[in-house]
Enzyme design. Structure first.
Site, PDB file in Angstrom:
ATOM      1  N   GLY A 171      36.903  34.278  45.088  1.00 22.69           N
ATOM      2  CA  GLY A 171      35.623  33.841  44.541  1.00 22.69           C
ATOM      3  C   GLY A 171      34.619  33.663  45.667  1.00 22.69           C
ATOM      4  O   GLY A 171      34.753  34.219  46.756  1.00 22.69           O
ATOM      5  N   GLY A 172      33.650  32.805  45.421  1.00 22.64           N
ATOM      6  CA  GLY A 172      32.608  32.562  46.421  1.00 22.64           C
ATOM      7  C   GLY A 172      33.168  31.995  47.720  1.00 22.64           C
ATOM      8  O   GLY A 172      32.497  32.032  48.755  1.00 22.64           O
ATOM      9  N   GLY A 406      21.161  62.228  68.435  1.00 24.70           N
ATOM     10  CA  GLY A 406      20.817  60.833  68.155  1.00 24.70           C
ATOM     11  C   GLY A 406      21.885  59.900  68.680  1.00 24.70           C
ATOM     12  O   GLY A 406      21.594  58.775  69.114  1.00 24.70           O
ATOM     13  N   ALA A 407      23.134  60.366  68.642  1.00 22.35           N
ATOM     14  CA  ALA A 407      24.237  59.517  69.093  1.00 22.35           C
ATOM     15  C   ALA A 407      24.109  59.222  70.590  1.00 22.35           C
ATOM     16  O   ALA A 407      24.510  58.162  71.058  1.00 22.35           O
ATOM     17  CB  ALA A 407      25.575  60.173  68.784  1.00 22.35           C
TER      18      ALA A 407
HETATM   19  C1  HXC Z   1      42.147  22.761  40.993  1.00 20.81           C
HETATM   20  C2  HXC Z   1      43.954  24.034  41.573  1.00 20.81           C
HETATM   21  C3  HXC Z   1      43.110  25.134  41.804  1.00 20.81           C
HETATM   22  C4  HXC Z   1      41.716  24.962  41.585  1.00 20.81           C
HETATM   23  C5  HXC Z   1      45.117  25.736  42.222  1.00 20.81           C
HETATM   24  N1  HXC Z   1      45.190  24.462  41.842  1.00 20.81           N
HETATM   25  N2  HXC Z   1      43.858  26.180  42.206  1.00 20.81           N
HETATM   26  N3  HXC Z   1      43.477  22.863  41.173  1.00 20.81           N
HETATM   27  N4  HXC Z   1      41.287  23.751  41.193  1.00 20.81           N
HETATM   28  N5  HXC Z   1      40.832  25.939  41.819  1.00 20.81           N
HETATM   29  C6  HXC Z   1      46.377  23.646  41.761  1.00 20.81           C
HETATM   30  C7  HXC Z   1      47.314  24.058  40.646  1.00 20.81           C
HETATM   31  O1  HXC Z   1      46.947  23.429  39.461  1.00 20.81           O
HETATM   32  C8  HXC Z   1      48.647  23.550  41.186  1.00 20.81           C
HETATM   33  O2  HXC Z   1      48.719  22.166  40.971  1.00 20.81           O
HETATM   34  C9  HXC Z   1      48.516  23.760  42.665  1.00 20.81           C
HETATM   35  O3  HXC Z   1      47.127  23.849  42.935  1.00 20.81           O
HETATM   36  C10 HXC Z   1      49.180  25.008  43.142  1.00 20.81           C
HETATM   37  O4  HXC Z   1      48.754  26.093  42.329  1.00 20.81           O
HETATM   38  P1  HXC Z   1      49.766  27.122  41.679  1.00 20.81           P
HETATM   39  O5  HXC Z   1      49.016  27.868  40.655  1.00 20.81           O
HETATM   40  O6  HXC Z   1      51.021  26.417  41.242  1.00 20.81           O
HETATM   41  O7  HXC Z   1      50.126  28.015  42.936  1.00 20.81           O
HETATM   42  P2  HXC Z   1      50.343  29.569  43.012  1.00 20.81           P
HETATM   43  O8  HXC Z   1      51.275  30.016  41.930  1.00 20.81           O
HETATM   44  O9  HXC Z   1      50.725  29.844  44.415  1.00 20.81           O
HETATM   45  O10 HXC Z   1      48.934  30.227  42.702  1.00 20.81           O
HETATM   46  C11 HXC Z   1      47.855  30.014  43.579  1.00 20.81           C
HETATM   47  C12 HXC Z   1      46.555  30.533  42.949  1.00 20.81           C
HETATM   48  C13 HXC Z   1      46.350  29.928  41.561  1.00 20.81           C
HETATM   49  C14 HXC Z   1      46.642  32.059  42.863  1.00 20.81           C
HETATM   50  C15 HXC Z   1      45.435  30.184  43.917  1.00 20.81           C
HETATM   51  O11 HXC Z   1      46.504  28.511  41.652  1.00 20.81           O
HETATM   52  C16 HXC Z   1      45.002  30.208  40.988  1.00 20.81           C
HETATM   53  O12 HXC Z   1      44.756  31.292  40.459  1.00 20.81           O
HETATM   54  N6  HXC Z   1      44.124  29.203  41.045  1.00 20.81           N
HETATM   55  C17 HXC Z   1      42.785  29.324  40.497  1.00 20.81           C
HETATM   56  C18 HXC Z   1      41.951  30.192  41.369  1.00 20.81           C
HETATM   57  C19 HXC Z   1      40.559  30.282  40.910  1.00 20.81           C
HETATM   58  O13 HXC Z   1      40.229  30.951  39.938  1.00 20.81           O
HETATM   59  N7  HXC Z   1      39.712  29.507  41.564  1.00 20.81           N
HETATM   60  C20 HXC Z   1      38.325  29.461  41.281  1.00 20.81           C
HETATM   61  C21 HXC Z   1      37.716  30.670  42.020  1.00 20.81           C
HETATM   62  S1  HXC Z   1      36.011  30.710  41.815  1.00 20.81           S
HETATM   63  P3  HXC Z   1      50.109  21.404  40.816  1.00 20.81           P
HETATM   64  O14 HXC Z   1      49.703  20.009  40.461  1.00 20.81           O
HETATM   65  O15 HXC Z   1      50.861  22.107  39.751  1.00 20.81           O
HETATM   66  O16 HXC Z   1      50.766  21.494  42.149  1.00 20.81           O
HETATM   67  C22 HXC Z   1      35.492  29.802  43.084  1.00 20.81           C
HETATM   68  C23 HXC Z   1      34.051  29.660  43.135  1.00 20.81           C
HETATM   69  C24 HXC Z   1      33.610  29.265  44.490  1.00 20.81           C
HETATM   70  O17 HXC Z   1      36.222  29.331  43.864  1.00 20.81           O
HETATM   71  C25 HXC Z   1      32.135  29.436  44.543  1.00 20.81           C
HETATM   72  C26 HXC Z   1      31.606  29.133  45.890  1.00 20.81           C
HETATM   73  C27 HXC Z   1      30.193  29.543  45.983  1.00 20.81           C
END
Ligand code: HXC
Length: 519
Positions: A171-172, A406-407
């Site tokens: 993501g971002g 040019g290079a």
């Molecule tokens: C809150 C989160 C989290 C999130 C993971 N966790 N991502 N909690 N916010 N964004 C937590 C899970 O609930 C879990 O909690 C623990 O972290 C570990 O995650 P798992 O899923 O069990 O681990 P894994 O299987 O290794 O997968 C990792 C992952 C997946 C691929 C990163 O967690 C995932 O897809 N997360 C969401 C990613 C996402 O879409 N993020 C937003 C992106 S957009 P527990 O309590 O079970 O341990 C963004 C915008 C930013 O970031 C903009 C900036 C400008």
């Protein structure tokens, strides 16, 4: 609570903070072949030098019952320490706490060390391993990211910023590393993308794995987002230490000078014979680089990306130097969009941080064709030209063989304020190669000839004529565009002498708000 108990309480709290999200999650992190945030920092810094900050910070989110789940330090470990005795500021996202996802307070912690680094003029190293914005926090997390981005931008060109991607970065969140000077990814476990495979599938229908979409091979080889691909975290952390040894602490300082036992006047006879007689036969420019630098040590940046140009750091008589070199061994060393962008960014980094630049030229020109034109070779090539022309650090250029069109201008020629421009006697400096030139100049005569033998003889004579005139460095030297024609085996000595003579160089560009580099 008695004072004795207060101390014990502190010790307990510290132990608790050091466990992050708990033993189970630490075990799960290890099972994936990943280190924890603290283990990474310990491995990166000089032993015992780490001073942690904000260990008692916790998130302040009340959404979705999150107030019941708090961890000391939240999802990031921050602080400062030393690398080879020099202070650096670090943050390492802690995947064991909410997947290292970014909360408002985490952002504040990261911003604090970035502000300290700016105030003190020290590098910042960020270790990324995070699920992105903390979903429960919503917009405060997004604001936190933007606070970090703004600091990345303001710190750019002031202190070196290095990002290691040792886990998810999606993501971002990808934009903080992208705003830093160097990005590194591990072969396994790390990935970067703006949108993940599921979103890609739903929006475009494309079926693609995480690895193929944003793994280390993709970003170190295809996109160029990552400057380094490492086998594992340990290798990555050691590489960061090494990289920093070539860099100053900030834009007002110079890189450290190292003792070397490599003689400055070391002659390398092999270089007198390295250029093949046939101008179309390749050779490995890396051999030249390794042969002339101190102790043969060269830290290559972007090794797997745009391999027709080589960039990286080495030392000459102990002084850190950025090297940019065409690579005849890959696509004949031609300049294309990727090579131009890669080299331009490197030149600008060196210039921002007072690192002199050595350019080794063997370039047949810009890559022709619609593919490159549509991709904007004009703008990308202009970036490299701009970067060289703008750079005020000492610039030494050596033309080994081809330097066409040019290079020729782009590759740090005299008129782009090259300080010392030398050539080997094997240099060919011209508007274009002989056969292309003869085709243009004698096209009408050639097409009117019917006898193939006569035609071949005519072309051979004209080519020989052209080569006699242009396939050498002396025409350029006669105008003073080449300061001297040097014996290849003496290159190391001449480069060191040149940079020594440039040590006191002071050039200031015209005052302006900022330039408008063709981005
Ligand atoms: C809150 C989160 C989290 C999130 C993971 N966790 N991502 N909690 N916010 N964004 C937590 C899970 O609930 C879990 O909690 C623990 O972290 C570990 O995650 P798992 O899923 O069990 O681990 P894994 O299987 O290794 O997968 C990792 C992952 C997946 C691929 C990163 O967690 C995932 O897809 N997360 C969401 C990613 C996402 O879409 N993020 C937003 C992106 S957009 P527990 O309590 O079970 O341990 C963004 C915008 C930013 O970031 C903009 C900036 C400008």
């Amino acid at each position: 609570m008695e004072n004795k108990e207060k101390v014990k309480n502190l010790i307990d709290l510290r132990l608790q903070a050091k466990l992050g999200g708990g033993e189970k999650r630490i075990a799960s992190q290890h099972a994936k072949g990943k280190l924890t945030a603290r283990e990474r920092i310990d491995m990166l810094l000089d032993e015992g030098s780490f001073e942690e900050l904000d260990m008692f910070v916790t998130h302040r989110c009340y959404n979705f019952g999150l107030e019941k789940e708090k961890y000391l330090g939240d999802g990031v470990v921050t602080g400062h320490g030393t690398i080879d005795g020099r202070t650096v500021y670090v943050f390492a996202q802690d995947f064991t706490v909410f997947g290292g996802s970014l909360s408002e307070t985490m952002a504040l912690k990261i911003c604090k060390v970035m502000d300290m680094a700016m105030k003190m003029g020290c590098p910042v190293i960020g270790i990324n391993d995070s699920g992105g914005a903390r979903i429960q926090e919503g917009v405060t997390s997004l604001a936190g990211y933007a606070e970090i981005f703004e600091r990345n931008i303001l710190a750019s060109g002031v202190v070196p910023q290095i990002s290691a991607i040792f886990g998810p970065c999606a993501g971002g969140a990808v934009y903080s590393p992208a705003l830093t000077d160097f990005v590194m990814m591990t072969e396994e476990n790390s990935y970067m993308f703006v949108t993940g495979p599921k979103v890609v599938k739903s929006v475009t229908g494309e079926d693609i794995s995480t690895e193929d979409l944003g793994g280390a091979d993709v970003h170190a080889g295809k996109s160029g987002v990552s400057h380094f691909k490492v086998e594992n975290e340990e290798e990555g952390l050691m590489l960061i230490r090494k990289l920093l040894s070539y860099l100053p602490q900030n834009n007002l300082e110079e890189a450290p000078i190292f003792d070397t036992s490599d003689p400055i006047d070391r002659l390398e006879d092999s270089l007198n014979e390295i250029i093949p007689d046939n101008p179309n036969t390749p050779y490995d420019m890396k051999t030249v680089i390794h042969t002339i630098v101190d102790e043969g040590e060269f830290l290559e940046v972007h090794r797997n990306y745009a391999r027709n140009i080589i960039v990286g750091f080495a030392r000459f008589n102990g002084v850190s130097t950025g090297i940019v070199a065409n690579q005849p061994n890959f696509l004949a060393g031609v300049l294309d969009c990727d090579a131009s962008r890669k080299a331009a960014r490197f030149v600008r980094f060196c210039d921002a941080f007072n690192i002199p630049i050595l350019t080794l030229v063997d370039v047949p020109g810009f890559l022709p064709g619609s593919g490159q034109e549509y991709a904007g070779i004009i703008t990308h090539g202009a970036k490299l030209m701009f970067a060289y022309g703008e750079a005020t650090v000492p610039k030494v250029t050596i033309t080994l063989r081809k330097s066409y069109g040019g290079a020729h201008d782009v590759m740090s020629c005299k008129q782009l304020r090259g300080d010392f421009n030398y050539a080997w006697p094997t240099a060919e400096i011209a508007v274009m190669g002989a056969s292309g030139a003869i085709e243009v100049l004698e096209g009408r005569t050639i097409s009117s000839m019917n006898d193939p033998e006569e035609k071949a003889k005519f072309i051979a004579e004209k080519v020989a004529d052209y080569n006699e005139k242009f396939a050498n460095p002396y025409m350029a030297a006669s105008y003073g565009y080449i300061d001297d024609v040097i014996e290849p085996r003496n290159t190391r000595f001449r480069v060191i002498r040149a940079f020594q003579a440039l040590q006191t160089k002071k050039v200031v560009n015209p005052l302006k708000k900022h330039c408008n580099i063709p981005l």
